[in-house]
Design a protein around this motif. Structure first.
Motif, PDB file in Angstrom:
ATOM      1  N   ALA A  38     -13.197  76.942 -65.010  1.00 19.35           N
ATOM      2  CA  ALA A  38     -13.175  76.117 -63.798  1.00 19.35           C
ATOM      3  C   ALA A  38     -11.798  75.482 -63.660  1.00 19.35           C
ATOM      4  N   ILE A  39     -11.438  75.168 -62.425  1.00 21.90           N
ATOM      5  CA  ILE A  39     -10.149  74.538 -62.139  1.00 21.90           C
ATOM      6  C   ILE A  39     -10.303  73.706 -60.874  1.00 21.90           C
ATOM      7  N   SER A  40      -9.531  72.644 -60.783  1.00 25.49           N
ATOM      8  CA  SER A  40      -9.502  71.821 -59.579  1.00 25.49           C
ATOM      9  C   SER A  40      -8.157  72.035 -58.893  1.00 25.49           C
ATOM     10  N   VAL A  41      -8.194  72.274 -57.591  1.00 21.96           N
ATOM     11  CA  VAL A  41      -6.993  72.567 -56.813  1.00 21.96           C
ATOM     12  C   VAL A  41      -6.814  71.470 -55.758  1.00 21.96           C
ATOM     13  N   PRO A  42      -5.621  70.888 -55.643  1.00 22.65           N
ATOM     14  CA  PRO A  42      -5.403  69.883 -54.602  1.00 22.65           C
ATOM     15  C   PRO A  42      -5.443  70.530 -53.219  1.00 22.65           C
ATOM     16  N   VAL A  43      -6.202  69.911 -52.297  1.00 20.76           N
ATOM     17  CA  VAL A  43      -6.329  70.497 -50.953  1.00 20.76           C
ATOM     18  C   VAL A  43      -6.049  69.501 -49.819  1.00 20.76           C
ATOM     19  N   GLY A  44      -5.598  68.310 -50.139  1.00 20.35           N
ATOM     20  CA  GLY A  44      -5.285  67.367 -49.070  1.00 20.35           C
ATOM     21  C   GLY A  44      -5.520  65.936 -49.490  1.00 20.35           C
ATOM     22  N   LEU A  50      -5.872  59.061 -50.460  1.00 22.56           N
ATOM     23  CA  LEU A  50      -6.279  59.475 -51.799  1.00 22.56           C
ATOM     24  C   LEU A  50      -6.451  60.992 -51.855  1.00 22.56           C
ATOM     25  N   PRO A  51      -6.131  61.600 -52.987  1.00 23.39           N
ATOM     26  CA  PRO A  51      -6.175  63.065 -53.085  1.00 23.39           C
ATOM     27  C   PRO A  51      -7.589  63.635 -53.064  1.00 23.39           C
ATOM     28  N   ILE A  52      -7.701  64.834 -52.518  1.00 21.48           N
ATOM     29  CA  ILE A  52      -8.957  65.583 -52.502  1.00 21.48           C
ATOM     30  C   ILE A  52      -8.722  66.863 -53.283  1.00 21.48           C
ATOM     31  N   GLY A  53      -9.638  67.168 -54.194  1.00 23.75           N
ATOM     32  CA  GLY A  53      -9.534  68.391 -54.977  1.00 23.75           C
ATOM     33  C   GLY A  53     -10.720  69.301 -54.722  1.00 23.75           C
ATOM     34  N   LEU A  54     -10.462  70.587 -54.737  1.00 24.61           N
ATOM     35  CA  LEU A  54     -11.505  71.596 -54.598  1.00 24.61           C
ATOM     36  C   LEU A  54     -11.734  72.215 -55.972  1.00 24.61           C
ATOM     37  N   GLN A  55     -12.964  72.127 -56.476  1.00 21.53           N
ATOM     38  CA  GLN A  55     -13.257  72.694 -57.782  1.00 21.53           C
ATOM     39  C   GLN A  55     -13.742  74.124 -57.627  1.00 21.53           C
ATOM     40  N   LEU A  56     -13.116  75.027 -58.370  1.00 21.77           N
ATOM     41  CA  LEU A  56     -13.526  76.429 -58.396  1.00 21.77           C
ATOM     42  C   LEU A  56     -14.139  76.710 -59.755  1.00 21.77           C
ATOM     43  N   MET A  57     -15.208  77.477 -59.776  1.00 22.33           N
ATOM     44  CA  MET A  57     -15.871  77.834 -61.019  1.00 22.33           C
ATOM     45  C   MET A  57     -16.191  79.320 -60.977  1.00 22.33           C
ATOM     46  N   GLY A  58     -15.973  80.011 -62.088  1.00 18.66           N
ATOM     47  CA  GLY A  58     -16.181  81.453 -62.108  1.00 18.66           C
ATOM     48  C   GLY A  58     -17.105  81.903 -63.219  1.00 18.66           C
ATOM     49  N   PRO A  60     -18.081  83.709 -66.807  1.00 21.14           N
ATOM     50  CA  PRO A  60     -17.428  83.702 -68.112  1.00 21.14           C
ATOM     51  C   PRO A  60     -16.433  84.861 -68.239  1.00 21.14           C
ATOM     52  N   TRP A  61     -15.307  84.573 -68.871  1.00 23.65           N
ATOM     53  CA  TRP A  61     -14.235  85.533 -69.131  1.00 23.65           C
ATOM     54  C   TRP A  61     -13.501  85.988 -67.873  1.00 23.65           C
ATOM     55  N   CYS A  62     -13.625  85.256 -66.783  1.00 25.50           N
ATOM     56  CA  CYS A  62     -12.935  85.616 -65.530  1.00 25.50           C
ATOM     57  C   CYS A  62     -11.865  84.573 -65.179  1.00 25.50           C
ATOM     58  N   GLU A  63     -11.177  84.078 -66.201  1.00 26.03           N
ATOM     59  CA  GLU A  63     -10.147  83.069 -65.972  1.00 26.03           C
ATOM     60  C   GLU A  63      -9.047  83.561 -65.038  1.00 26.03           C
ATOM     61  N   ALA A  64      -8.649  84.810 -65.175  1.00 27.55           N
ATOM     62  CA  ALA A  64      -7.570  85.347 -64.341  1.00 27.55           C
ATOM     63  C   ALA A  64      -7.936  85.288 -62.859  1.00 27.55           C
ATOM     64  N   THR A  65      -9.183  85.579 -62.537  1.00 24.66           N
ATOM     65  CA  THR A  65      -9.630  85.534 -61.138  1.00 24.66           C
ATOM     66  C   THR A  65      -9.541  84.116 -60.593  1.00 24.66           C
ATOM     67  N   ILE A  66      -9.997  83.148 -61.370  1.00 23.22           N
ATOM     68  CA  ILE A  66      -9.967  81.752 -60.941  1.00 23.22           C
ATOM     69  C   ILE A  66      -8.519  81.284 -60.756  1.00 23.22           C
ATOM     70  N   LEU A  67      -7.645  81.655 -61.671  1.00 27.91           N
ATOM     71  CA  LEU A  67      -6.237  81.251 -61.563  1.00 27.91           C
ATOM     72  C   LEU A  67      -5.554  81.877 -60.350  1.00 27.91           C
ATOM     73  N   ARG A  68      -5.842  83.155 -60.070  1.00 29.78           N
ATOM     74  CA  ARG A  68      -5.262  83.807 -58.872  1.00 29.78           C
ATOM     75  C   ARG A  68      -5.760  83.129 -57.600  1.00 29.78           C
ATOM     76  N   LEU A  69      -7.051  82.819 -57.551  1.00 34.92           N
ATOM     77  CA  LEU A  69      -7.616  82.154 -56.370  1.00 34.92           C
ATOM     78  C   LEU A  69      -7.016  80.763 -56.200  1.00 34.92           C
ATOM     79  N   ALA A  70      -6.884  80.014 -57.288  1.00 34.15           N
ATOM     80  CA  ALA A  70      -6.289  78.674 -57.218  1.00 34.15           C
ATOM     81  C   ALA A  70      -4.847  78.749 -56.717  1.00 34.15           C
ATOM     82  N   ALA A  71      -4.083  79.708 -57.210  1.00 30.56           N
ATOM     83  CA  ALA A  71      -2.692  79.874 -56.765  1.00 30.56           C
ATOM     84  C   ALA A  71      -2.626  80.216 -55.280  1.00 30.56           C
ATOM     85  N   ALA A  72      -3.525  81.077 -54.819  1.00 30.75           N
ATOM     86  CA  ALA A  72      -3.547  81.451 -53.391  1.00 30.75           C
ATOM     87  C   ALA A  72      -3.890  80.247 -52.520  1.00 30.75           C
TER      88      ALA A  72
END
Length: 94
Positions: A38-44, A50-58, A60-72
């Protein structure tokens, strides 16, 4: 839920608001216990700035997918990041 306000007195003696903490950690606990990446991405910012974060969760073993989505998502967010009014750089210490 947007970021809670940190009262100035909390910097001296700490703050414990179990309702707010529970709301913020509601989905993070599941990810930690089950081992989901899981990762939290700043979205506004909210109306108070105050900051708003979007939490993404994937899966198991799909860290690369979550990181690519967060970067996008971060690349699509054009608004510059703001430093909070009360800011402490943990890398520099006291």
């Amino acid at each position: 839920m947007t970021a809670p306000t940190i009262h100035p007195t909390a910097l001296d003696c700490g703050e414990s608001d179990l309702e707010v903490t529970g709301n913020l950690m509601k989905f993070a606990v599941t990810a930690n216990v089950l081992g989901f990446p899981a990762i939290s991405v700043p979205v506004g910012y909210d109306k108070q700035g105050l900051p708003i974060g979007l939490q993404l969760m994937g899966r198991p073993w799909c860290e690369a997918t979550i990181l690519r989505l967060a970067a996008a998502i971060e690349q699509q967010w054009n608004e510059p990041k703001r430093k909070p009014v009360i800011y402490f750089d943990v890398t520099k210490g006291k």
